[in-house]
Structures are given as structure tokens and as C-alpha cells.
Scaffold this motif. Structure first.
Motif, PDB file in Angstrom:
ATOM      1  N   THR A 199       0.831  -1.202   0.000  1.00  0.00           N
ATOM      2  CA  THR A 199       0.000   0.000   0.000  1.00  0.00           C
ATOM      3  C   THR A 199       0.863   1.248   0.000  1.00  0.00           C
ATOM      4  OG1 THR A 199      -1.710  -1.182   1.221  1.00  0.00           O
ATOM      5  CG2 THR A 199      -1.831   1.208   1.226  1.00  0.00           C
ATOM      6  N   ALA A 200       1.930   1.237   0.772  1.00  0.00           N
ATOM      7  CA  ALA A 200       2.825   2.392   0.821  1.00  0.00           C
ATOM      8  C   ALA A 200       3.472   2.648  -0.532  1.00  0.00           C
ATOM      9  CB  ALA A 200       3.894   2.184   1.889  1.00  0.00           C
ATOM     10  N   SER A 201       3.837   1.590  -1.234  1.00  0.00           N
ATOM     11  CA  SER A 201       4.463   1.781  -2.545  1.00  0.00           C
ATOM     12  C   SER A 201       3.454   2.300  -3.566  1.00  0.00           C
ATOM     13  CB  SER A 201       5.120   0.494  -3.032  1.00  0.00           C
ATOM     14  OG  SER A 201       4.168  -0.505  -3.290  1.00  0.00           O
ATOM     15  N   VAL A 202       2.204   1.834  -3.473  1.00  0.00           N
ATOM     16  CA  VAL A 202       1.174   2.337  -4.394  1.00  0.00           C
ATOM     17  C   VAL A 202       0.951   3.822  -4.154  1.00  0.00           C
ATOM     18  CG1 VAL A 202      -1.283   2.224  -4.959  1.00  0.00           C
ATOM     19  CG2 VAL A 202       0.028   0.118  -4.717  1.00  0.00           C
ATOM     20  N   ILE A 203       0.903   4.223  -2.886  1.00  0.00           N
ATOM     21  CA  ILE A 203       0.722   5.643  -2.561  1.00  0.00           C
ATOM     22  C   ILE A 203       1.909   6.457  -3.075  1.00  0.00           C
ATOM     23  CG2 ILE A 203       0.609   7.297  -0.649  1.00  0.00           C
ATOM     24  CD1 ILE A 203      -1.082   5.176   0.837  1.00  0.00           C
ATOM     25  N   LEU A 204       3.116   5.928  -2.908  1.00  0.00           N
ATOM     26  CA  LEU A 204       4.308   6.611  -3.408  1.00  0.00           C
ATOM     27  C   LEU A 204       4.266   6.745  -4.932  1.00  0.00           C
ATOM     28  CD1 LEU A 204       7.148   7.799  -2.927  1.00  0.00           C
ATOM     29  CD2 LEU A 204       8.033   5.483  -3.178  1.00  0.00           C
ATOM     30  N   HIS A 205       3.846   5.691  -5.615  1.00  0.00           N
ATOM     31  CA  HIS A 205       3.785   5.727  -7.084  1.00  0.00           C
ATOM     32  C   HIS A 205       2.735   6.717  -7.562  1.00  0.00           C
ATOM     33  CE1 HIS A 205       5.436   1.371  -6.910  1.00  0.00           C
ATOM     34  NE2 HIS A 205       6.392   2.260  -6.773  1.00  0.00           N
ATOM     35  N   LEU A 206       1.560   6.710  -6.943  1.00  0.00           N
ATOM     36  CA  LEU A 206       0.518   7.677  -7.319  1.00  0.00           C
ATOM     37  C   LEU A 206       0.976   9.103  -7.023  1.00  0.00           C
ATOM     38  CD1 LEU A 206      -2.737   5.863  -6.151  1.00  0.00           C
ATOM     39  CD2 LEU A 206      -1.998   6.302  -8.498  1.00  0.00           C
ATOM     40  N   THR A 207       1.668   9.278  -5.898  1.00  0.00           N
ATOM     41  CA  THR A 207       2.201  10.599  -5.551  1.00  0.00           C
ATOM     42  C   THR A 207       3.217  11.056  -6.588  1.00  0.00           C
ATOM     43  OG1 THR A 207       1.856  10.134  -3.203  1.00  0.00           O
ATOM     44  CG2 THR A 207       3.362  11.935  -3.750  1.00  0.00           C
ATOM     45  N   THR A 208       4.052  10.150  -7.049  1.00  0.00           N
ATOM     46  CA  THR A 208       5.039  10.486  -8.083  1.00  0.00           C
ATOM     47  C   THR A 208       4.347  10.947  -9.359  1.00  0.00           C
ATOM     48  OG1 THR A 208       6.568   8.857  -7.181  1.00  0.00           O
ATOM     49  CG2 THR A 208       6.986   9.611  -9.433  1.00  0.00           C
ATOM     50  N   ILE A 209       3.333  10.218  -9.783  1.00  0.00           N
ATOM     51  CA  ILE A 209       2.584  10.586 -10.992  1.00  0.00           C
ATOM     52  C   ILE A 209       1.950  11.959 -10.819  1.00  0.00           C
ATOM     53  CG2 ILE A 209       0.585   9.988 -12.414  1.00  0.00           C
ATOM     54  CD1 ILE A 209       1.293   7.007 -11.799  1.00  0.00           C
ATOM     55  N   LEU A 210       1.322  12.195  -9.677  1.00  0.00           N
ATOM     56  CA  LEU A 210       0.647  13.469  -9.427  1.00  0.00           C
ATOM     57  C   LEU A 210       1.637  14.619  -9.274  1.00  0.00           C
ATOM     58  CD1 LEU A 210      -2.227  12.311  -7.076  1.00  0.00           C
ATOM     59  CD2 LEU A 210      -2.391  13.013  -9.470  1.00  0.00           C
ATOM     60  N   ILE A 211       2.826  14.352  -8.727  1.00  0.00           N
ATOM     61  CA  ILE A 211       3.839  15.405  -8.608  1.00  0.00           C
ATOM     62  C   ILE A 211       4.295  15.860  -9.988  1.00  0.00           C
ATOM     63  CG2 ILE A 211       6.268  15.787  -7.975  1.00  0.00           C
ATOM     64  CD1 ILE A 211       5.639  14.343  -5.338  1.00  0.00           C
ATOM     65  N   PHE A 212       4.461  14.914 -10.912  1.00  0.00           N
ATOM     66  CA  PHE A 212       4.852  15.305 -12.269  1.00  0.00           C
ATOM     67  C   PHE A 212       3.735  16.094 -12.948  1.00  0.00           C
ATOM     68  CE2 PHE A 212       8.411  12.421 -11.800  1.00  0.00           C
ATOM     69  CZ  PHE A 212       9.395  13.063 -12.519  1.00  0.00           C
ATOM     70  N   GLN A 213       2.489  15.731 -12.676  1.00  0.00           N
ATOM     71  CA  GLN A 213       1.383  16.515 -13.225  1.00  0.00           C
ATOM     72  C   GLN A 213       1.406  17.926 -12.637  1.00  0.00           C
ATOM     73  OE1 GLN A 213      -2.568  14.947 -12.699  1.00  0.00           O
ATOM     74  NE2 GLN A 213      -3.509  16.713 -13.657  1.00  0.00           N
ATOM     75  N   LEU A 214       1.659  18.040 -11.347  1.00  0.00           N
ATOM     76  CA  LEU A 214       1.726  19.346 -10.689  1.00  0.00           C
ATOM     77  C   LEU A 214       2.863  20.186 -11.246  1.00  0.00           C
ATOM     78  CD1 LEU A 214       0.786  21.295  -8.447  1.00  0.00           C
ATOM     79  CD2 LEU A 214       2.365  20.099  -6.912  1.00  0.00           C
ATOM     80  N   ILE A 215       4.014  19.566 -11.460  1.00  0.00           N
ATOM     81  CA  ILE A 215       5.154  20.289 -12.038  1.00  0.00           C
ATOM     82  C   ILE A 215       4.788  20.806 -13.429  1.00  0.00           C
ATOM     83  CG2 ILE A 215       7.509  20.038 -12.934  1.00  0.00           C
ATOM     84  CD1 ILE A 215       7.990  18.025 -10.622  1.00  0.00           C
TER      85      ILE A 215
END
Length: 122
Positions: free
Chosen positions: A4-20
Motif C-alpha cells: 500500500t505504501a508503494s502504491v501511494i508513493l507511485h501515485l504521488t510520483t505521478i501526481l507530482i509530475f502533473q503538478l510540475i
């Protein structure tokens, strides 16, 4: 719990690139939409760090498998405005048909131009 922690990290990574991408597009007044710019940056990141791409792939595949859920609000909106569909339906249908035909034509022209540019034989 690690899964679960890795899924959250992966989704966060995707969303951070969208935010950038969104931040860059709005800050510099670019004509490229922020999410598209973010996706290009994510692709560059994946090319630079292939291990990250392999790690995020299962989460991205899971997200893509449920992508149809994003179309539910559009369906609800159509049902909510059926009366407008009766009055504006022909114009909407014409706009959809013309834009679809133009998108297909432009895609074919771009493909043809790129194949000639790359030297592919026909």
C-alpha cells in the motif's frame, strides 16, 4: 503494508509530475496543457531512470484499468441535459463528426509526414 505504501508513493510520483507540468505551463503561459507537459517530464524521468518506470508500471496499469470510471460524470451530465440534446443535438453531432474526421485526417497526415521524414518505404 509495504504494498500500500508503494502504491501511494507511485501515485504521488505521478501526481507530482502533473503538478510540475501544471505549474510550468501556468507560470510561463505555455500553450501546452500542464498535464501533457507533466506526462512528457515523467517520460523523460522514466527514460533517465528505467528502474523507476518498472516500479511504477503496476500502479499505472491498475489506474488505467479503472480509467472508465472517469467517464461516469460525463454520462451523468448528458442524462442531466437531455432536453438540450434535443434542441442542440444536431449541432453537437455535426461538431463531433467534423472534429473526429479532422483528427483522423491530421493523424494520418502526421504519420505520413513522419514516415517520409524517417525514410520508411511505402
Amino acid at each position: 503494508m509495504k504494498g500500500t505504501a508503494s502504491v501511494i508513493l507511485h501515485l504521488t510520483t505521478i501526481l507530482i509530475f502533473q503538478l510540475i507540468g501544471e505549474t510550468l505551463a501556468r507560470s510561463f503561459g505555455l500553450i501546452i496543457p500542464g498535464p501533457v507537459l507533466g506526462m512528457a517530464l515523467l517520460l523523460a524521468f522514466f527514460i533517465a531512470v528505467p528502474r523507476a518506470a518498472a516500479s511504477i508500471q503496476p500502479t499505472a496499469q491498475g489506474l488505467l484499468s479503472h480509467l472508465s470510471l472517469l467517464f461516469v460524470p460525463a454520462g451523468v451530465g448528458i442524462v442531466g441535459h437531455l432536453d438540450r440534446l434535443g434542441t442542440d443535438g444536431p449541432a453537437i453531432l455535426l461538431a463531433l463528426a467534423v472534429s473526429t474526421a479532422l483528427a483522423i485526417a491530421v493523424g494520418a497526415l502526421v504519420f505520413s509526414g513522419l514516415s517520409k521524414l524517417m525514410g520508411a518505404s511505402e
